[in-house]
Write a protein that holds these residues in place. Sequence first.
Motif, PDB file in Angstrom:
ATOM      1  N   LEU A 168     -12.688  -1.111  -6.925  1.00 38.13           N
ATOM      2  CA  LEU A 168     -13.088  -2.394  -7.512  1.00 38.13           C
ATOM      3  C   LEU A 168     -12.133  -2.817  -8.630  1.00 38.13           C
ATOM      4  O   LEU A 168     -11.939  -4.005  -8.880  1.00 38.13           O
ATOM      5  CB  LEU A 168     -14.505  -2.293  -8.093  1.00 38.13           C
ATOM      6  N   ALA A 169     -11.553  -1.812  -9.307  1.00 35.38           N
ATOM      7  CA  ALA A 169     -10.761  -2.103 -10.512  1.00 35.38           C
ATOM      8  C   ALA A 169      -9.307  -2.426 -10.215  1.00 35.38           C
ATOM      9  O   ALA A 169      -8.641  -3.103 -11.002  1.00 35.38           O
ATOM     10  CB  ALA A 169     -10.826  -0.906 -11.462  1.00 35.38           C
ATOM     11  N   LYS A 170      -8.812  -1.933  -9.090  1.00 30.10           N
ATOM     12  CA  LYS A 170      -7.385  -2.124  -8.818  1.00 30.10           C
ATOM     13  C   LYS A 170      -7.110  -3.539  -8.315  1.00 30.10           C
ATOM     14  O   LYS A 170      -7.967  -4.147  -7.667  1.00 30.10           O
ATOM     15  CB  LYS A 170      -6.916  -1.116  -7.766  1.00 30.10           C
ATOM     16  N   SER A 171      -5.898  -3.992  -8.565  1.00 28.16           N
ATOM     17  CA  SER A 171      -5.521  -5.294  -8.015  1.00 28.16           C
ATOM     18  C   SER A 171      -5.186  -5.103  -6.542  1.00 28.16           C
ATOM     19  O   SER A 171      -4.873  -3.995  -6.103  1.00 28.16           O
ATOM     20  CB  SER A 171      -4.298  -5.827  -8.748  1.00 28.16           C
ATOM     21  N   VAL A 172      -5.235  -6.192  -5.820  1.00 27.88           N
ATOM     22  CA  VAL A 172      -4.978  -6.089  -4.383  1.00 27.88           C
ATOM     23  C   VAL A 172      -3.534  -5.654  -4.114  1.00 27.88           C
ATOM     24  O   VAL A 172      -3.256  -4.964  -3.126  1.00 27.88           O
ATOM     25  CB  VAL A 172      -5.391  -7.402  -3.683  1.00 27.88           C
ATOM     26  N   ASP A 173      -2.636  -5.974  -5.036  1.00 27.50           N
ATOM     27  CA  ASP A 173      -1.247  -5.530  -4.856  1.00 27.50           C
ATOM     28  C   ASP A 173      -1.134  -4.008  -4.930  1.00 27.50           C
ATOM     29  O   ASP A 173      -0.276  -3.413  -4.296  1.00 27.50           O
ATOM     30  CB  ASP A 173      -0.329  -6.172  -5.909  1.00 27.50           C
ATOM     31  N   GLU A 174      -2.010  -3.389  -5.722  1.00 27.44           N
ATOM     32  CA  GLU A 174      -1.977  -1.925  -5.816  1.00 27.44           C
ATOM     33  C   GLU A 174      -2.531  -1.268  -4.548  1.00 27.44           C
ATOM     34  O   GLU A 174      -2.301  -0.085  -4.310  1.00 27.44           O
ATOM     35  CB  GLU A 174      -2.795  -1.452  -7.024  1.00 27.44           C
ATOM     36  N   LEU A 175      -3.302  -2.013  -3.764  1.00 27.26           N
ATOM     37  CA  LEU A 175      -3.927  -1.440  -2.567  1.00 27.26           C
ATOM     38  C   LEU A 175      -3.229  -1.851  -1.275  1.00 27.26           C
ATOM     39  O   LEU A 175      -3.428  -1.250  -0.223  1.00 27.26           O
ATOM     40  CB  LEU A 175      -5.399  -1.884  -2.494  1.00 27.26           C
ATOM     41  N   ARG A 176      -2.414  -2.889  -1.380  1.00 22.50           N
ATOM     42  CA  ARG A 176      -1.850  -3.535  -0.189  1.00 22.50           C
ATOM     43  C   ARG A 176      -1.090  -2.579   0.729  1.00 22.50           C
ATOM     44  O   ARG A 176      -1.132  -2.712   1.939  1.00 22.50           O
ATOM     45  CB  ARG A 176      -0.912  -4.663  -0.640  1.00 22.50           C
ATOM     46  N   HIS A 177      -0.413  -1.568   0.149  1.00 21.16           N
ATOM     47  CA  HIS A 177       0.449  -0.713   0.972  1.00 21.16           C
ATOM     48  C   HIS A 177      -0.277   0.526   1.501  1.00 21.16           C
ATOM     49  O   HIS A 177       0.304   1.335   2.193  1.00 21.16           O
ATOM     50  CB  HIS A 177       1.700  -0.311   0.180  1.00 21.16           C
ATOM     51  N   THR A 178      -1.552   0.649   1.172  1.00 19.49           N
ATOM     52  CA  THR A 178      -2.322   1.824   1.608  1.00 19.49           C
ATOM     53  C   THR A 178      -2.860   1.583   3.025  1.00 19.49           C
ATOM     54  O   THR A 178      -2.601   0.540   3.631  1.00 19.49           O
ATOM     55  CB  THR A 178      -3.523   2.043   0.671  1.00 19.49           C
ATOM     56  N   ASP A 179      -3.687   2.528   3.496  1.00 19.30           N
ATOM     57  CA  ASP A 179      -4.310   2.341   4.808  1.00 19.30           C
ATOM     58  C   ASP A 179      -5.722   1.756   4.680  1.00 19.30           C
ATOM     59  O   ASP A 179      -6.540   1.891   5.587  1.00 19.30           O
ATOM     60  CB  ASP A 179      -4.322   3.655   5.604  1.00 19.30           C
ATOM     61  N   ILE A 180      -6.010   1.101   3.573  1.00 18.25           N
ATOM     62  CA  ILE A 180      -7.318   0.441   3.417  1.00 18.25           C
ATOM     63  C   ILE A 180      -7.519  -0.558   4.566  1.00 18.25           C
ATOM     64  O   ILE A 180      -6.553  -1.168   5.048  1.00 18.25           O
ATOM     65  CB  ILE A 180      -7.398  -0.269   2.036  1.00 18.25           C
ATOM     66  N   ALA A 181      -8.760  -0.695   5.028  1.00 21.82           N
ATOM     67  CA  ALA A 181      -9.013  -1.605   6.161  1.00 21.82           C
ATOM     68  C   ALA A 181      -8.606  -3.033   5.795  1.00 21.82           C
ATOM     69  O   ALA A 181      -8.854  -3.486   4.669  1.00 21.82           O
ATOM     70  CB  ALA A 181     -10.497  -1.560   6.517  1.00 21.82           C
ATOM     71  N   ARG A 434       1.389  -0.985  13.725  1.00 20.95           N
ATOM     72  CA  ARG A 434       0.803  -2.194  13.126  1.00 20.95           C
ATOM     73  C   ARG A 434       0.994  -2.179  11.626  1.00 20.95           C
ATOM     74  O   ARG A 434       1.182  -3.217  10.999  1.00 20.95           O
ATOM     75  CB  ARG A 434      -0.698  -2.266  13.450  1.00 20.95           C
ATOM     76  N   GLY A 435       0.955  -0.977  11.035  1.00 22.17           N
ATOM     77  CA  GLY A 435       1.169  -0.843   9.593  1.00 22.17           C
ATOM     78  C   GLY A 435       2.585  -1.253   9.211  1.00 22.17           C
ATOM     79  O   GLY A 435       2.781  -2.022   8.257  1.00 22.17           O
ATOM     80  N   ILE A 436       3.559  -0.762   9.975  1.00 23.50           N
ATOM     81  CA  ILE A 436       4.962  -1.087   9.666  1.00 23.50           C
ATOM     82  C   ILE A 436       5.144  -2.606   9.692  1.00 23.50           C
ATOM     83  O   ILE A 436       5.779  -3.199   8.815  1.00 23.50           O
ATOM     84  CB  ILE A 436       5.919  -0.402  10.675  1.00 23.50           C
ATOM     85  N   ALA A 437       4.530  -3.239  10.661  1.00 22.39           N
ATOM     86  CA  ALA A 437       4.681  -4.691  10.807  1.00 22.39           C
ATOM     87  C   ALA A 437       4.146  -5.448   9.589  1.00 22.39           C
ATOM     88  O   ALA A 437       4.593  -6.562   9.299  1.00 22.39           O
ATOM     89  CB  ALA A 437       3.963  -5.148  12.073  1.00 22.39           C
ATOM     90  N   THR A 438       3.185  -4.844   8.881  1.00 24.73           N
ATOM     91  CA  THR A 438       2.594  -5.556   7.736  1.00 24.73           C
ATOM     92  C   THR A 438       2.904  -4.861   6.402  1.00 24.73           C
ATOM     93  O   THR A 438       2.243  -5.137   5.386  1.00 24.73           O
ATOM     94  CB  THR A 438       1.053  -5.685   7.920  1.00 24.73           C
ATOM     95  N   GLY A 439       3.870  -3.945   6.410  1.00 28.95           N
ATOM     96  CA  GLY A 439       4.299  -3.279   5.172  1.00 28.95           C
ATOM     97  C   GLY A 439       3.265  -2.298   4.641  1.00 28.95           C
ATOM     98  O   GLY A 439       3.160  -2.077   3.435  1.00 28.95           O
ATOM     99  N   ARG A 440       2.496  -1.666   5.527  1.00 28.19           N
ATOM    100  CA  ARG A 440       1.432  -0.755   5.101  1.00 28.19           C
ATOM    101  C   ARG A 440       1.621   0.614   5.755  1.00 28.19           C
ATOM    102  O   ARG A 440       2.346   0.732   6.738  1.00 28.19           O
ATOM    103  CB  ARG A 440       0.079  -1.338   5.509  1.00 28.19           C
ATOM    104  N   SER A 441       0.959   1.639   5.212  1.00 23.29           N
ATOM    105  CA  SER A 441       1.152   2.973   5.790  1.00 23.29           C
ATOM    106  C   SER A 441       0.543   3.036   7.189  1.00 23.29           C
ATOM    107  O   SER A 441       1.048   3.725   8.068  1.00 23.29           O
ATOM    108  CB  SER A 441       0.545   4.050   4.899  1.00 23.29           C
ATOM    109  N   ARG A 442      -0.542   2.335   7.408  1.00 20.27           N
ATOM    110  CA  ARG A 442      -1.142   2.205   8.743  1.00 20.27           C
ATOM    111  C   ARG A 442      -2.138   1.070   8.686  1.00 20.27           C
ATOM    112  O   ARG A 442      -2.684   0.757   7.636  1.00 20.27           O
ATOM    113  CB  ARG A 442      -1.777   3.521   9.192  1.00 20.27           C
ATOM    114  N   GLU A 443      -2.342   0.430   9.817  1.00 15.88           N
ATOM    115  CA  GLU A 443      -3.428  -0.554   9.885  1.00 15.88           C
ATOM    116  C   GLU A 443      -4.439  -0.016  10.877  1.00 15.88           C
ATOM    117  O   GLU A 443      -4.180   0.043  12.080  1.00 15.88           O
ATOM    118  CB  GLU A 443      -2.889  -1.917  10.319  1.00 15.88           C
TER     119      GLU A 443
END
Length: 458
Positions: A168-181, A434-443
């Motif tokens: 809840l506390a992190k900005s979306v930029d801090e989460l964007r590159h993770t495998d969060i849904a 799919r992750g690579i395509a969106t700059g994430r570790s996995r989608e």
Amino acid sequence: MTILGSAACPLRVAIVGSGPSGFYAAEALLQSGLNVTADIIERLPTPYGLVRYGVAPDHPKLKEVVQVFARIASHDACSFIGNTAVGRDVSMRTLGDLYHVVVVAAGASRDKRLGIPGEDLGGVHSATDFVGWYNGHPDCAHLQFDLSQETAVVIGQGNVALDICRILAKSVDELRHTDIASHALEVLASSRVRDIHLVGRRGPAQAKFSPKELRELGHLDHCSAAVDEQDLSLSAACRAELEHPHADAAAKNLQLLREFARAARAKPRHCRVRFLLTPLEIQGDTHVRRLVFGRNELHGAAFEQRARCTDERIAIDAGLVFRSVGYRSEPFDMLPFDAVRGLIPHVGGRVACEEVTAARVYVTGWIKRGPTGIIGTNRADSVASVQALLADVPFISPVSKPGASALREYLHRHGRRSTDWADWERIDSLERERGIATGRSREKLVRVDEMLEAAQRA
Ligand SMILES: Cc1cc2nc3c(=O)[nH]c(=O)nc-3n(C[C@H](O)[C@H](O)[C@H](O)COP(=O)(O)OP(=O)(O)OC[C@H]3O[C@@H](n4cnc5c(N)ncnc54)[C@H](O)[C@@H]3O)c2cc1C
Ligand SMILES: NC(=O)c1ccc[n+]([C@@H]2O[C@H](COP(=O)([O-])OP(=O)(O)OC[C@H]3O[C@@H](n4cnc5c(N)ncnc54)[C@H](OP(=O)(O)O)[C@@H]3O)[C@@H](O)[C@H]2O)c1
């Protein structure tokens, strides 16, 4: 005479659940020196249990343990049979016809409730649902979380509560590159949550946080952590707890909380850690508006202190509540179940259930000892259960059992599409692509039907 576990008569073991305890049980069996097959049966098409669907997306290092699990799965004598729920697609009775032994490693997938008025109001959620949602668990992908509220309350002071606060506390930029849904990232991007109250019923010396996780809360880019100095005053019993040679974690927590108390509130989001408050009522018409807590005092000797509610009431106005007061297991396909402790009763890992199935049954992990312990805790637990199992092998009838091939055939005959390890590898590689395509570790794929479709890719 035929000997079970010899070249002539392999010991066939079904392991139910592909979380850490299931994989560690397979590893212990495969290292036993017997001729053994270990088939891991998983209700989802994908493996790894809470390592995939619990561990926070911003903690990728902790997920690296899946490499160990993948090595176990690649053993010739280990099979993965996914998309197969025991109790739904196959019964314990049938497993008893196909296997000598069943090890139940089914974890704890439900949430504990508070049992107070207002718990079912809109905006009140379980940690289990929220964690499952942001981690893309197929059971939770459809859930809705309205993060348009400014104040959120997280009830409970364990590491899961800290995970929720961080997300809840992190900005979306801090989460964007993770495998969060992806669906969670989208909702979190427009979150208006600014104030988070992390509330415990006991004091700072009893908080269940790990210091490493608590320290992280004090170093977030967009959220300051705070504690009221008066919440950190200690009774003689609390001081005795903190001075105990094994109280290293609690002492470190206290030191960190003292730093939080001195820190400035200088960031756009704010997390306040509060103690000695028991939730009594959640108020609102259809949606939560306010929480009423009773101020507690601690009673009892050191290490046995319990919270007792005084007459003092504290209200917190909030539009969002997460109860993070622990997970719980569910009764498992006709096996005995201790509803009070929420686990399968056992003696040294052995489950007494001769009338349910012809197989010997053992238990490990969260469904054995309750919903506590980190990933590594399950290794020693599974080794202990497998040692009990191996000690019993001489007493198991050395009749030949068919194992995985017959189970797959049974599932096929009953119209069930099971997945194998190669299917999972195709799902895994599609998620990474799919992750690579969106700059994430996995989608992550979040629906079972899309996982099964991915499993069929050439
Ligand atoms: C939110 C959260 C975050 C966590 N983060 C960390 C962390 O960062 N670091 C750490 O060390 N520990 C962490 N833990 C603890 C760790 O995840 C657990 O110790 C561990 O996962 C328990 O392992 P398990 O195998 O008993 O259960 P699980 O991991 O839950 O695995 C059980 C498996 O059984 C399957 N299953 C259930 N019923 C059936 C059935 N009927 N048929 C077939 N399959 C079935 C489930 O789908 C699941 O895959 C976390 C726990 C939670 C809840
Ligand atoms: N990064 C990591 O290593 C990590 C991350 C997540 C989870 N985990 C592990 O996973 C396990 C589960 O974590 P968890 O946070 O779900 O459980 P937990 O550590 O057992 O914490 C549960 C919290 O809920 C409180 N609680 C229980 N019932 C309550 C009630 N009725 N009212 C108010 N508060 C109540 C407990 O308080 P009391 O102490 O007073 O009972 C405690 O603060 C833990 O072993 C944890 O370490 C590890």
